[in-house]
Enzyme design. Structure first.
Site, PDB file in Angstrom:
ATOM      1  N   HIS A 158      -8.262  -0.613  -0.645  1.00 20.63           N
ATOM      2  CA  HIS A 158      -7.320  -1.736  -0.721  1.00 20.63           C
ATOM      3  C   HIS A 158      -8.139  -2.966  -1.114  1.00 20.63           C
ATOM      4  O   HIS A 158      -9.146  -3.258  -0.462  1.00 20.63           O
ATOM      5  CB  HIS A 158      -6.671  -2.013   0.631  1.00 20.63           C
ATOM      6  CG  HIS A 158      -6.028  -0.827   1.279  1.00 20.63           C
ATOM      7  ND1 HIS A 158      -4.674  -0.752   1.518  1.00 20.63           N
ATOM      8  CD2 HIS A 158      -6.546   0.327   1.772  1.00 20.63           C
ATOM      9  CE1 HIS A 158      -4.394   0.386   2.128  1.00 20.63           C
ATOM     10  NE2 HIS A 158      -5.518   1.059   2.289  1.00 20.63           N
TER      11      HIS A 158
ATOM     12  N   LYS B  99     -13.375  -3.378   6.530  1.00 14.45           N
ATOM     13  CA  LYS B  99     -13.159  -4.164   5.311  1.00 14.45           C
ATOM     14  C   LYS B  99     -14.297  -5.143   5.083  1.00 14.45           C
ATOM     15  O   LYS B  99     -14.916  -5.639   6.031  1.00 14.45           O
ATOM     16  CB  LYS B  99     -11.828  -4.928   5.377  1.00 14.45           C
ATOM     17  CG  LYS B  99     -11.709  -5.916   6.520  1.00 14.45           C
ATOM     18  CD  LYS B  99     -10.358  -6.639   6.495  1.00 14.45           C
ATOM     19  CE  LYS B  99     -10.200  -7.534   7.727  1.00 14.45           C
ATOM     20  NZ  LYS B  99      -8.952  -8.319   7.674  1.00 14.45           N
TER      21      LYS B  99
ATOM     22  N   ASP C 274      -2.639  -7.757  -5.549  1.00 20.69           N
ATOM     23  CA  ASP C 274      -2.944  -6.572  -4.754  1.00 20.69           C
ATOM     24  C   ASP C 274      -3.281  -5.388  -5.650  1.00 20.69           C
ATOM     25  O   ASP C 274      -2.639  -5.178  -6.675  1.00 20.69           O
ATOM     26  CB  ASP C 274      -1.716  -6.227  -3.895  1.00 20.69           C
ATOM     27  CG  ASP C 274      -2.075  -5.424  -2.670  1.00 20.69           C
ATOM     28  OD1 ASP C 274      -3.271  -5.276  -2.378  1.00 20.69           O
ATOM     29  OD2 ASP C 274      -1.144  -4.940  -2.003  1.00 20.69           O
TER      30      ASP C 274
ATOM     31  N   CYS D 168       0.799  -1.235   0.000  1.00 20.43           N
ATOM     32  CA  CYS D 168       0.000   0.000   0.000  1.00 20.43           C
ATOM     33  C   CYS D 168       0.831   1.285   0.000  1.00 20.43           C
ATOM     34  O   CYS D 168       0.583   2.174  -0.830  1.00 20.43           O
ATOM     35  CB  CYS D 168      -0.981   0.009   1.164  1.00 20.43           C
ATOM     36  SG  CYS D 168      -1.179  -1.507   2.055  1.00 20.43           S
TER      37      CYS D 168
ATOM     38  N   HIS E 219      -4.924  -1.100  -5.451  1.00 21.83           N
ATOM     39  CA  HIS E 219      -5.430   0.035  -4.687  1.00 21.83           C
ATOM     40  C   HIS E 219      -6.137   0.977  -5.639  1.00 21.83           C
ATOM     41  O   HIS E 219      -5.581   1.356  -6.674  1.00 21.83           O
ATOM     42  CB  HIS E 219      -4.292   0.732  -3.939  1.00 21.83           C
ATOM     43  CG  HIS E 219      -3.659  -0.155  -2.923  1.00 21.83           C
ATOM     44  ND1 HIS E 219      -2.573  -0.959  -3.220  1.00 21.83           N
ATOM     45  CD2 HIS E 219      -3.992  -0.405  -1.639  1.00 21.83           C
ATOM     46  CE1 HIS E 219      -2.253  -1.656  -2.142  1.00 21.83           C
ATOM     47  NE2 HIS E 219      -3.099  -1.343  -1.173  1.00 21.83           N
TER      48      HIS E 219
ATOM     49  N   ARG F  12       6.555 -11.194   5.654  1.00 19.12           N
ATOM     50  CA  ARG F  12       6.086 -10.947   7.016  1.00 19.12           C
ATOM     51  C   ARG F  12       6.760 -11.946   7.949  1.00 19.12           C
ATOM     52  O   ARG F  12       6.839 -13.137   7.656  1.00 19.12           O
ATOM     53  CB  ARG F  12       4.559 -11.057   7.109  1.00 19.12           C
ATOM     54  CG  ARG F  12       3.867  -9.955   6.317  1.00 19.12           C
ATOM     55  CD  ARG F  12       2.367  -9.979   6.417  1.00 19.12           C
ATOM     56  NE  ARG F  12       1.795  -8.974   5.516  1.00 19.12           N
ATOM     57  CZ  ARG F  12       0.497  -8.851   5.249  1.00 19.12           C
ATOM     58  NH1 ARG F  12      -0.364  -9.680   5.818  1.00 19.12           N
ATOM     59  NH2 ARG F  12       0.065  -7.909   4.424  1.00 19.12           N
TER      60      ARG F  12
ATOM     61  N   GLN G 190       0.875 -11.156  -3.416  1.00 24.88           N
ATOM     62  CA  GLN G 190      -0.537 -10.776  -3.392  1.00 24.88           C
ATOM     63  C   GLN G 190      -1.004 -10.345  -4.780  1.00 24.88           C
ATOM     64  O   GLN G 190      -0.255  -9.741  -5.535  1.00 24.88           O
ATOM     65  CB  GLN G 190      -0.756  -9.603  -2.432  1.00 24.88           C
ATOM     66  CG  GLN G 190      -0.468  -9.923  -0.971  1.00 24.88           C
ATOM     67  CD  GLN G 190      -0.665  -8.696  -0.095  1.00 24.88           C
ATOM     68  OE1 GLN G 190      -0.117  -7.643  -0.377  1.00 24.88           O
ATOM     69  NE2 GLN G 190      -1.458  -8.839   0.955  1.00 24.88           N
TER      70      GLN G 190
END
Length: 666
Positions: free
Chosen positions: A538, A492, A406, A357, A408, A386, A404
């Protein structure tokens, strides 16, 4: 103070009862059937012991086995306590720590004596027998409130150092409660519990395995023995669960991943996956599928750095809220001499990104943005790291390095609901392409969070309204709101997939975030000529490629749909006279875009069939002398008996259709 209190029941009726009356007594006054069935009580919404006295006016709902979620939570908690008591009865000197309920059972962590050493799976039947004896004794489970210093002294006197340590660290003023089993054994616990051990069904639990654990989950602390069990309301539920476990074991992605030569993991790279050629075919097919989906939905793909300065993470808020899960890196050349520290005290710090992000915000900030540029949808197949504890790692399902799908979405306030609704439609199409049913949940503001109450009200309403407008806030889609389960920066929506054997997996999410654009100073020029903050959505659908592939392996039991299968067809010969024909057939299949291999080995055809079935190859095309002469193949389909004879050209056309991804079919 009045000696009578008012108790209001779920049907709206009210009763005047003496202060100190228990819910069990109220159940008995209603009828003997309810008195027998009642397990606990909800007091103004809070689950409590049925024997705990009522002290003030209250709303009371009696909990029975029909309230399955509450009932299972209770019995599993009780099974954990009975397990701990049984272990201490059988193995004196063993220290107790904690034993929570889980999604399908319970566990308890023990510190065995040095003489005994870690517990072993072979000891589980003996422990089960002692647990059943405790249940049969029907011992009352009694709640007691203890003064802090007295309880700490009690634990220390009994040699329970872990319990004493925990009690000493609980907040000042917090009520410390213990539960006794009969007149003797006790454990520190908030409760609630059933009225007695006899309320448990002795045939409704099973101890499943023993593993290692660390005190408080920290590998620097003492190592413990964790005993797992599964617990249910009755024998039938247990039997059904054991069947599901057996089926789940057959589908275990770690075993199938090895059998199908998809991937492996090893200690030299804890929590990171070594993808083999077969496994990476699956990855590439998913990646190509997702790229087509996001290209069609108006996303623009980007790529961002793996490592960023700690100051960037400080500004985003992750350094303070998330640092314990980050891999940090000194920004200096390490000392290469044998003497002295590798890193100096003056080193500046950087970190491997745990999420994408902040980097996407930095891309958004490059160049002035106008309201006409929004919405801007940035997508990245972003590799993240992580720092998960070693003990928490689990195959592909929980890793340290993951990628991911991912994205945005930077948008204006007036675009949020439409963007979320469009995402709901995209997620729906993708999940249905993989054969998943799903439920949608709205995770609401957590206790610790950034932002104002007004901001959270608005963000939660926007997500809620989008799902309503999409027609998904219904019982059919399992719509539910989850208080306290949002991220620290945003509420979320969560997509919970149901697999082929009924398990649920939380996968996709979309979050409505006003915090990060503000912290990282993202802005656009509005129609009024002024600077405005964009809202940042997100979103992910697979979640991570690693975990989604693990879910797919287990959902399909390794039998991927043909378009995903690493090898889609094998041409196998019966006799060597057919070798040339088999090679030509393979060439034609490959030219048609079908991932095909040949098997020309001098082995019996039944052996070849069995081997390729274990490898989960969707189609086996068997050829012999007759097929070579006639230009045909004998097709065996994975999971089906018998075979079909058809011309090679017809077989290629059929397989080409099966091998086409669902989004590219007519």
């Amino acid at each position: 103070m009045s000696e009578m209190i008012r108790v209001t029941l779920p049907d709206g009726s009210a009763r005047e009862v003496a202060r100190g009356t228990t819910p069990a007594e109220i159940a008995a006054s209603i009828g003997p059937g309810l008195a027998k069935a009642a397990l606990a009580a909800r007091i103004d919404g809070e689950l409590r012991d049925i024997m705990r006295p009522l002290e003030e006016d209250t709303n009371l709902a009696l909990v029975t086995s029909r309230d399955e979620a509450d009932a299972l939570e209770l019995v599993r908690h009780d099974f954990a306590h009975v397990l701990a008591e049984a272990v201490q009865n059988l193995f004196p000197g063993t220290q107790i720590t904690f034993g929570p309920s889980t999604n399908d059972g319970f566990y308890y962590d023990f510190a065995p004596t040095a003489e005994h050493g870690p517990f072993r799976d072979e000891e589980l039947p003996l422990i089960e027998e002692e647990m059943r004896r405790i249940i049969a004794a029907d011992l009352p489970l009694t709640r007691e409130v203890w003064e802090r210093d007295r309880l700490i002294a009690k634990w220390r006197a009994d040699g329970e150092t872990f319990k004493a340590e925990w009690a000493a660290e609980l907040p000042e003023g917090e009520e410390l409660t213990v539960y006794r089993s009969g007149d003797g054994w006790m454990d520190m616990c908030r409760g609630p519990h059933l009225a007695s051990t006899g309320k448990l069904d002795p045939a409704a639990f099973k101890l499943t395995r023993v593993s290692g654990a660390y005190w408080r989950g920290d590998q620097k602390n003492a190592q413990l023995s964790r005993i797992y069990g599964t617990g249910w309301l009755n024998r039938k539920q247990l039997a059904e669960h054991l069947v599901r476990l057996e089926e789940a074991a057959k589908r275990d992605h770690r075993r199938l991943g090895q059998d199908m030569d998809l991937f492996h993991l090893q200690q030299e790279a804890h929590g990171s996956v070594f993808w083999h050629p077969n496994g990476f075919v699956v990855w590439r097919e998913l990646e190509a599928y997702m790229r087509r989906a996001i290209d069609g939905a108006g996303y623009r793909e980007v790529k961002t750095p793996q490592v960023m300065d700690a100051r960037q993470w400080e500004q985003s808020g992750h350094w303070g809220k998330y640092r314990e899960n980050m891999f940090v890196i000194p920004d200096e050349v390490p000392n290469t001499e044998d003497e002295g520290p590798i890193v100096s005290d003056d080193a500046q710090w950087m970190a491997l990104k745990p999420m994408n992000c902040p980097a996407h915000v930095l891309i958004f900030r490059q160049g002035m943005k106008s309201y006409r540029d929004l919405p801007l949808r940035l997508y990245e197949n972003g590799c993240c790291h992580r720092n998960e504890p070693h003990g928490a790692l689990h195959g592909l399902m929980r890793v340290r390095q993951f990628t991911q799908d991912d994205a945005h979405i930077f948008c204006r306030e007036d675009q949020i609901v439409e963007e979320v609704r469009n995402f709901c439609a995209l997620a729906d199409r993708i999940y249905k392409d993989f054969g998943f049913d799903y439920a949608i949940k709205l995770a609401l503001r957590p206790e610790k969070r950034f932002g104002t109450e007004e901001m959270w009200d608005k963000s939660e309403d926007e997500l809620r309204n989008a799902v309503v407008e999409a027609g998904l806030a219904t019982e059919q889609y399992g719509w539910e709101e989850l208080p306290g389960e949002g991220a620290f920066y945003a509420p979320k929506l969560e997509w919970h997939l149901t697999d082929a054997i009924g398990r649920t997996w939380q996968v996709g999410t979309i979050q409505s975030d006003r915090v990060l654009p503000d912290r990282l100073d993202a802005s656009y020029i509005g129609e009024d000529g002024e600077r405005h903050r964009p809202v940042m959505l997100h979103r992910a659908i697979f979640g991570s490629y690693e975990r989604f592939i693990g879910i797919l392996i287990e959902h399909f039991a390794g039998r991927f749909p043909t378009w995903l299968a690493p090898v889609q067809a094998v041409v196998a010969t019966i006799v060597s006279d057919a070798d040339d024909y088999a090679k030509d057939a393979v060439a034609q299949l490959v030219a048609a875009g079908i991932r095909t291999e040949s098997d020309l080995r001098n082995e019996k055809i039944n052996y070849k069939v069995r081997e390729h079935s274990l490898a989960k190859v969707p189609y086996l095309l068997v050829v012999g002398k007759r097929e070579a002469e006639e230009g045909t193949v004998a097709i065996r389909t994975l999971g089906q008996d018998g075979q079909r004879i058809m011309p090679l050209a017809e077989a290629i056309a059929m397989l080409k259709g099966e091998a086409t991804p669902p989004d590219l079919r007519d």
